[in-house]
Write a protein that holds these residues in place. Structure first.
Motif, PDB file in Angstrom:
ATOM      1  N   ALA A 112       0.706  -1.227  -0.086  1.00 16.31           N
ATOM      2  CA  ALA A 112       0.048   0.126   0.124  1.00 16.31           C
ATOM      3  C   ALA A 112       0.769   1.281  -0.007  1.00 16.31           C
ATOM      4  O   ALA A 112       0.356   2.301  -0.570  1.00 16.31           O
ATOM      5  N   ASP A 113       1.870   1.394   0.613  1.00 15.97           N
ATOM      6  CA  ASP A 113       2.894   2.404   0.595  1.00 15.97           C
ATOM      7  C   ASP A 113       3.873   2.753  -0.751  1.00 15.97           C
ATOM      8  O   ASP A 113       4.329   3.627  -0.689  1.00 15.97           O
ATOM      9  N   LYS A 114       3.512   1.631  -1.592  1.00 12.01           N
ATOM     10  CA  LYS A 114       4.485   1.865  -2.795  1.00 12.01           C
ATOM     11  C   LYS A 114       3.775   2.104  -3.903  1.00 12.01           C
ATOM     12  O   LYS A 114       4.129   2.474  -5.274  1.00 12.01           O
ATOM     13  N   ILE A 115       2.095   1.777  -3.850  1.00 14.31           N
ATOM     14  CA  ILE A 115       1.496   1.903  -4.956  1.00 14.31           C
ATOM     15  C   ILE A 115       0.427   2.795  -5.004  1.00 14.31           C
ATOM     16  O   ILE A 115       0.159   3.423  -3.984  1.00 14.31           O
ATOM     17  N   ASP A 116      -0.187   3.310  -6.236  1.00 11.39           N
ATOM     18  CA  ASP A 116      -1.254   4.328  -6.163  1.00 11.39           C
ATOM     19  C   ASP A 116      -2.505   3.722  -5.942  1.00 11.39           C
ATOM     20  O   ASP A 116      -3.387   4.118  -5.144  1.00 11.39           O
ATOM     21  N   ASN A 117      -3.085   2.785  -7.048  1.00  8.28           N
ATOM     22  CA  ASN A 117      -4.426   2.206  -6.918  1.00  8.28           C
ATOM     23  C   ASN A 117      -4.155   0.633  -7.326  1.00  8.28           C
ATOM     24  O   ASN A 117      -3.268   0.209  -8.016  1.00  8.28           O
ATOM     25  N   TYR A 118      -5.052  -0.140  -6.571  1.00  8.96           N
ATOM     26  CA  TYR A 118      -5.116  -1.421  -6.805  1.00  8.96           C
ATOM     27  C   TYR A 118      -6.516  -2.118  -7.000  1.00  8.96           C
ATOM     28  O   TYR A 118      -7.303  -1.634  -6.018  1.00  8.96           O
ATOM     29  N   ALA A 119      -6.897  -2.862  -7.892  1.00 10.69           N
ATOM     30  CA  ALA A 119      -8.175  -3.208  -8.015  1.00 10.69           C
ATOM     31  C   ALA A 119      -8.157  -4.744  -8.051  1.00 10.69           C
ATOM     32  O   ALA A 119      -7.283  -5.468  -8.715  1.00 10.69           O
ATOM     33  N   TRP A 120      -9.150  -5.375  -7.356  1.00 13.02           N
ATOM     34  CA  TRP A 120      -9.128  -6.939  -7.553  1.00 13.02           C
ATOM     35  C   TRP A 120     -10.731  -7.450  -7.425  1.00 13.02           C
ATOM     36  O   TRP A 120     -11.695  -6.616  -7.014  1.00 13.02           O
ATOM     37  N   LEU A 121     -11.003  -8.463  -8.111  1.00 10.04           N
ATOM     38  CA  LEU A 121     -12.336  -9.058  -8.264  1.00 10.04           C
ATOM     39  C   LEU A 121     -12.893  -9.798  -6.879  1.00 10.04           C
ATOM     40  O   LEU A 121     -11.831 -10.542  -6.389  1.00 10.04           O
ATOM     41  N   VAL A 122     -13.870  -9.474  -6.551  1.00 10.17           N
ATOM     42  CA  VAL A 122     -14.162  -9.982  -5.191  1.00 10.17           C
ATOM     43  C   VAL A 122     -15.413 -10.940  -5.676  1.00 10.17           C
ATOM     44  O   VAL A 122     -16.666 -10.524  -6.057  1.00 10.17           O
ATOM     45  N   LEU A 123     -15.346 -11.989  -5.085  1.00 12.74           N
ATOM     46  CA  LEU A 123     -16.340 -13.049  -5.280  1.00 12.74           C
ATOM     47  C   LEU A 123     -16.871 -13.467  -3.901  1.00 12.74           C
ATOM     48  O   LEU A 123     -16.225 -13.898  -3.093  1.00 12.74           O
ATOM     49  N   GLY A 124     -18.226 -13.346  -4.018  1.00  9.20           N
ATOM     50  CA  GLY A 124     -18.907 -13.575  -2.629  1.00  9.20           C
ATOM     51  C   GLY A 124     -18.724 -12.370  -1.535  1.00  9.20           C
ATOM     52  O   GLY A 124     -19.739 -11.788  -1.294  1.00  9.20           O
ATOM     53  N   ALA A 125     -17.582 -12.413  -1.081  1.00 11.77           N
ATOM     54  CA  ALA A 125     -17.194 -11.451  -0.139  1.00 11.77           C
ATOM     55  C   ALA A 125     -15.662 -11.179   0.166  1.00 11.77           C
ATOM     56  O   ALA A 125     -15.126 -12.164  -0.378  1.00 11.77           O
ATOM     57  N   ASP A 126     -15.129 -10.259   0.999  1.00 11.15           N
ATOM     58  CA  ASP A 126     -13.810  -9.927   0.969  1.00 11.15           C
ATOM     59  C   ASP A 126     -13.560  -9.792   2.342  1.00 11.15           C
ATOM     60  O   ASP A 126     -13.919  -8.925   2.901  1.00 11.15           O
ATOM     61  N   PRO A 127     -12.430 -10.656   2.922  1.00 11.43           N
ATOM     62  CA  PRO A 127     -12.203 -10.419   4.374  1.00 11.43           C
ATOM     63  C   PRO A 127     -11.685  -9.142   4.421  1.00 11.43           C
ATOM     64  O   PRO A 127     -11.691  -8.609   5.753  1.00 11.43           O
ATOM     65  N   ALA A 128     -10.846  -8.541   3.526  1.00  7.42           N
ATOM     66  CA  ALA A 128     -10.395  -6.945   3.817  1.00  7.42           C
ATOM     67  C   ALA A 128     -11.386  -5.920   4.008  1.00  7.42           C
ATOM     68  O   ALA A 128     -11.194  -5.294   4.948  1.00  7.42           O
ATOM     69  N   PHE A 129     -12.569  -6.247   3.554  1.00  7.88           N
ATOM     70  CA  PHE A 129     -13.687  -5.304   3.584  1.00  7.88           C
ATOM     71  C   PHE A 129     -15.073  -5.906   3.820  1.00  7.88           C
ATOM     72  O   PHE A 129     -15.736  -5.773   2.867  1.00  7.88           O
ATOM     73  N   PRO A 130     -15.387  -6.522   4.875  1.00  9.87           N
ATOM     74  CA  PRO A 130     -16.596  -7.240   4.988  1.00  9.87           C
ATOM     75  C   PRO A 130     -17.811  -6.339   4.978  1.00  9.87           C
ATOM     76  O   PRO A 130     -17.616  -5.107   5.808  1.00  9.87           O
ATOM     77  N   GLY A 131     -18.764  -6.717   4.285  1.00 15.30           N
ATOM     78  CA  GLY A 131     -19.708  -5.571   4.228  1.00 15.30           C
ATOM     79  C   GLY A 131     -21.007  -5.737   5.220  1.00 15.30           C
ATOM     80  O   GLY A 131     -21.789  -4.941   5.311  1.00 15.30           O
TER      81      GLY A 131
END
Length: 393
Positions: A277-296
């Motif tokens: 995160a401290d080295k990049i500008d933007n990162y996108a990934w496909l979420v199938l079902g749900a994502d532990p990083a951002f539980p909704g």
């Protein structure tokens, strides 16, 4: 046609899974004594694909424990699951033997899994050779076998609907500054076919693919690969059809080469982006079902906490794989209940088509058997992270 809403039973799943009949005979009913449905799972719990495979195996184990706490009823018989697992060891060549052992040795009628696309043809071949065997997988190449008259199901939407008509529009809208990208894909049949479909999808959303670069799937050093991209020629790199470890290596090589700091991925979790995160500008990934990083939802949060505690895992390192499998076991058990059989695979398949289930996440099939479960696009940017959910129709 309206989906058939299935009531909760409480099961789980993920991987290369196999179930055997509760009852013997040709009647397809759960006749005679207790009903025990055998489940065999085939995941890569060692090797390069283990990050996903371990989550797949664990989620099946957790599903079996959960559903066995209550059981389920088929044709008046109380049923439970029995689990047997095999390690594909990140080598698709192992699938033929693994699948055949589970079908003929263990007596399975249902196969689920294969965490690498090349593993799906031998899995389906083993199922078809024996007959009366269902196969289910989240893997991309499973879509080639999904037919209204075949007992084969993909545990996520087709790539065309999932990526071309869902993920790519969502990402390009969320990251409007990315207009020119280089596309890096595995040099195999699936990688090339996906690349050919992704290019026009990006173009329709205002993004030009300036280069398609195909690399050996066994590669570990990507300096020579990313050096094919001229500095300043793109404002994003698309990494598709891959795993976390290889995506991370590509990102590191690109950053070392002074290329763009924007990355769009497919088939990869949030972790490579979070870890850089401290080295990049933007990162996108496909979420199938749900994502532990951002539980909704609270259901997802509670599941992650319970899952991580059960298997002594860092919650931050759990992938999305459990969410593409866990709820399908309940759905499958309920299809057996509705069909009144565990060993007539065609009847169970018919009960799955057009069904939906709201568990930890929502999962569904349309009347033809195509997966219509909602999913999302994860976006990590300097201002934070979020998941943009989109539906499949």
């Amino acid at each position: 046609m309206r989906s058939t809403r299935l009531a909760a039973v409480g099961a789980t799943l993920a991987g290369a899974l196999v179930l055997t009949a509760c009852g013997g005979g040709s009647s397809g009913s759960a006749a005679g004594g207790d009903c025990r449905v055998k489940i065999g799972s085939v995941f890569s719990t060692t090797g390069a694909a283990a990050a996903f495979g371990i989550d797949g195996q664990n989620s099946i184990d957790m599903a079996v424990k959960d559903i066995n706490a209550k059981g389920f009823t088929v044709a008046g018989k109380q049923c439970t699951f029995e689990l047997k697992s095999a390690d594909m060891a990140s080598n698709p060549d192992n699938m033929a033997r693994n699948a055949q052992d589970l079908i003929t040795g263990f007596g399975a009628h249902y196969l689920i899994g294969g965490d690498m696309s090349p593993a799906i043809p031998p899995m389906v071949t083993a199922a078809e050779r024996t007959g009366n065997v269902m196969a289910l997988s989240v893997t991309t190449s499973m879509q080639n076998y999904v037919k209204p008259d075949k007992p084969f199901f993909k545990l996520s939407a087709s790539d065309d609907k999932m990526v071309n008509n869902g993920y790519i529009p969502a990402v390009t809208k969320a990251l409007p500054g990315i207009k020119r990208i280089a596309m890096l894909m595995n040099n195999d049949d699936t990688g090339r076919a996906l690349a050919d479909s992704y290019v026009p999808a990006f173009a329709q959303n205002g993004v030009e693919v300036t280069q398609k670069i195909f690399f050996d799937p066994a590669s570990t050093d990507f300096a020579a690969v990313v050096n094919q991209i001229p500095r300043g020629s793109v404002d994003g790199i698309f990494i598709g059809y891959n795993g976390d470890g290889r995506a991370a290596a590509i990102m590191d090589a690109a950053l070392d080469a002074g290329l763009t700091k924007n990355f769009i991925t497919r088939g990869i979790s949030a972790l490579p982006g979070q870890q850089r995160a401290d080295k990049i500008d933007n990162y996108a990934w496909l979420v199938l079902g749900a994502d532990p990083a951002f539980p909704g939802t609270d259901k997802v949060k509670d599941f992650i906490a319970r899952y991580a505690a059960e298997y002594k895992l860092d919650p931050a390192k759990v992938t999305w794989f459990p969410f593409t499998h866990y709820d399908y076991i309940t759905m499958l058990a309920q299809a057996m209940e509705k069909a009144g059989t565990t060993d007539d695979v065609d009847k169970v398949a018919a009960a799955l088509r057009g069904a939906s289930y709201d568990g930890v996440v929502q999962v569904s099939f349309d009347p033809s058997g195509a997966n219509t479960s909602p999913m999302g696009a994860g976006i990590l940017s300097p201002t934070g992270g979020k998941v943009v959910t989109f539906g499949i129709s």
